[in-house]
Design an enzyme around this catalytic site. Structure first.
Site, PDB file in Angstrom:
ATOM      1  N   SER A  41       6.943 -15.548  44.155  1.00  0.00           N
ATOM      2  CA  SER A  41       6.706 -14.111  44.055  1.00  0.00           C
ATOM      3  C   SER A  41       6.413 -13.772  42.594  1.00  0.00           C
ATOM      4  O   SER A  41       6.736 -14.536  41.689  1.00  0.00           O
ATOM      5  CB  SER A  41       7.921 -13.329  44.563  1.00  0.00           C
ATOM      6  OG  SER A  41       9.070 -13.691  43.838  1.00  0.00           O
ATOM      7  N   CYS A  42       5.770 -12.646  42.393  1.00  0.00           N
ATOM      8  CA  CYS A  42       5.415 -12.227  41.038  1.00  0.00           C
ATOM      9  C   CYS A  42       6.685 -12.023  40.220  1.00  0.00           C
ATOM     10  O   CYS A  42       7.689 -11.588  40.770  1.00  0.00           O
ATOM     11  CB  CYS A  42       4.585 -10.945  41.081  1.00  0.00           C
ATOM     12  SG  CYS A  42       2.858 -11.312  41.408  1.00  0.00           S
ATOM     13  N   PRO A  43       6.627 -12.392  38.962  1.00  0.00           N
ATOM     14  CA  PRO A  43       5.425 -12.698  38.177  1.00  0.00           C
ATOM     15  C   PRO A  43       5.087 -14.186  38.080  1.00  0.00           C
ATOM     16  O   PRO A  43       4.205 -14.552  37.314  1.00  0.00           O
ATOM     17  CB  PRO A  43       5.797 -12.160  36.796  1.00  0.00           C
ATOM     18  CG  PRO A  43       7.265 -12.475  36.686  1.00  0.00           C
ATOM     19  CD  PRO A  43       7.808 -12.238  38.099  1.00  0.00           C
TER      20      PRO A  43
END
Length: 68
Positions: A9-11
């Site tokens: 998942s981001c980042p």
């Protein structure tokens, strides 16, 4: 060169692409991600770094092609 950021998942996908660009400065790079947020964030980073980005949906995943 391919960066497989599926499952992150981001980042993290952006960080992975940043490292690849910083290490090798490739003229072309493929990035695999599995969520829309990562598509948007990697695209923003790549365009700010001088790459043109094309996105292709592949089932649940996305393939981003970055080219200088």
């Amino acid at each position: 060169m391919v960066v497989d950021a599926r499952g992150y998942s981001c980042p993290m996908p952006v960080v992975m692409v940043q490292k690849a660009v910083k290490a090798d400065a490739p003229a072309a790079l493929e990035v695999l991600v599995d969520n829309q947020c990562s598509v948007e964030n990697v695209t923003r980073f790549a365009e700010n770094s001088g790459y043109k980005v094309s996105v292709a949906a592949e089932g649940q995943d996305f393939r981003l092609c970055l080219n200088k």
